[in-house]
Scaffold this motif. Sequence first.
Motif, PDB file in Angstrom:
ATOM      1  N   LEU A   3       0.866  -1.175   0.000  1.00 48.63           N
ATOM      2  CA  LEU A   3       0.000   0.000   0.000  1.00 48.63           C
ATOM      3  C   LEU A   3       0.905   1.227   0.000  1.00 48.63           C
ATOM      4  N   ILE A   4       0.821   2.010  -1.047  1.00 50.66           N
ATOM      5  CA  ILE A   4       1.594   3.254  -1.118  1.00 50.66           C
ATOM      6  C   ILE A   4       0.595   4.385  -0.922  1.00 50.66           C
ATOM      7  N   TYR A   5       0.819   5.209   0.088  1.00 50.87           N
ATOM      8  CA  TYR A   5      -0.153   6.236   0.429  1.00 50.87           C
ATOM      9  C   TYR A   5       0.537   7.548   0.778  1.00 50.87           C
ATOM     10  N   ARG A   6      -0.254   8.606   0.618  1.00 50.31           N
ATOM     11  CA  ARG A   6       0.211   9.928   1.050  1.00 50.31           C
ATOM     12  C   ARG A   6      -0.977  10.668   1.611  1.00 50.31           C
ATOM     13  N   LEU A   7      -0.830  11.076   2.850  1.00 50.18           N
ATOM     14  CA  LEU A   7      -1.830  11.936   3.477  1.00 50.18           C
ATOM     15  C   LEU A   7      -1.477  13.382   3.141  1.00 50.18           C
ATOM     16  N   ASP A   8      -2.470  14.245   3.167  1.00 50.33           N
ATOM     17  CA  ASP A   8      -2.252  15.654   2.809  1.00 50.33           C
ATOM     18  C   ASP A   8      -1.058  16.236   3.565  1.00 50.33           C
ATOM     19  N   ARG A   9      -0.214  16.913   2.822  1.00 51.84           N
ATOM     20  CA  ARG A   9       0.967  17.624   3.344  1.00 51.84           C
ATOM     21  C   ARG A   9       1.973  16.690   4.023  1.00 51.84           C
ATOM     22  N   GLN A  10       2.020  15.428   3.592  1.00 50.46           N
ATOM     23  CA  GLN A  10       2.996  14.473   4.112  1.00 50.46           C
ATOM     24  C   GLN A  10       3.707  13.781   2.959  1.00 50.46           C
ATOM     25  N   SER A  11       4.706  12.987   3.284  1.00 53.67           N
ATOM     26  CA  SER A  11       5.488  12.263   2.281  1.00 53.67           C
ATOM     27  C   SER A  11       4.784  10.974   1.881  1.00 53.67           C
ATOM     28  N   TRP A  12       5.163  10.450   0.726  1.00 53.57           N
ATOM     29  CA  TRP A  12       4.677   9.147   0.293  1.00 53.57           C
ATOM     30  C   TRP A  12       5.283   8.072   1.188  1.00 53.57           C
ATOM     31  N   MET A  13       4.448   7.128   1.607  1.00 60.14           N
ATOM     32  CA  MET A  13       4.859   6.033   2.471  1.00 60.14           C
ATOM     33  C   MET A  13       4.439   4.709   1.836  1.00 60.14           C
ATOM     34  N   ALA A  14       5.093   3.629   2.257  1.00 57.74           N
ATOM     35  CA  ALA A  14       4.754   2.291   1.778  1.00 57.74           C
ATOM     36  C   ALA A  14       4.467   1.408   2.985  1.00 57.74           C
ATOM     37  N   MET A  15       3.350   0.685   2.938  1.00 62.27           N
ATOM     38  CA  MET A  15       2.984  -0.264   3.988  1.00 62.27           C
ATOM     39  C   MET A  15       3.005  -1.663   3.383  1.00 62.27           C
ATOM     40  N   LEU A  16       3.646  -2.585   4.085  1.00 65.21           N
ATOM     41  CA  LEU A  16       3.739  -3.957   3.619  1.00 65.21           C
ATOM     42  C   LEU A  16       3.763  -4.886   4.817  1.00 65.21           C
ATOM     43  N   SER A  17       3.625  -6.159   4.542  1.00 61.37           N
ATOM     44  CA  SER A  17       3.657  -7.159   5.601  1.00 61.37           C
ATOM     45  C   SER A  17       5.103  -7.542   5.897  1.00 61.37           C
ATOM     46  N   LEU A  18       5.445  -7.610   7.164  1.00 62.65           N
ATOM     47  CA  LEU A  18       6.778  -8.048   7.548  1.00 62.65           C
ATOM     48  C   LEU A  18       7.062  -9.445   6.998  1.00 62.65           C
TER      49      LEU A  18
END
Length: 137
Positions: free
Chosen positions: A82-97
């Motif tokens: 899951l690659i996401y960006r909340l308003d006024r923040q950086s792009w982040m990536a969420m994955l399973s360990l």
Amino acid sequence: MTNSRSKGRSGEQEVARILRDELNITVTRNWAAQAHHGGCDLITEPDIGWGIEIKRAKEARFGEWWIQTANQAGVDKVRPVLIYRLDRQSWMAMLSLYDLRPDLSDHHQLTMNLLSWCNLVREELNANARELQTAQP
């Protein structure tokens, strides 16, 4: 008021550009499959083995987003990210360990900066290329 559909489309385009630049691969939006049966948001060539779901939002809905990401990746038999960006923040990536360290048998999600995830994928691509070179006579 921001149109959520155009916000999502521009987020997908932005992430596609970042992945092209960082990984030196072809990345296209999967809009036809999404409209028809809800596939992953981006397609990569070569296939990097990750089902990419993009979210661009004001407020996080991580539980809902992760379920959607995992379900879509399961259909394509790839690892979910899951690659996401909340308003006024950086792009982040969420994955399973688990997708990084299956030996730990830990399916909790972890989050990192998008560029850190790109570094992981780049190393995987390089390792795969080295394996192909050593396997050739």
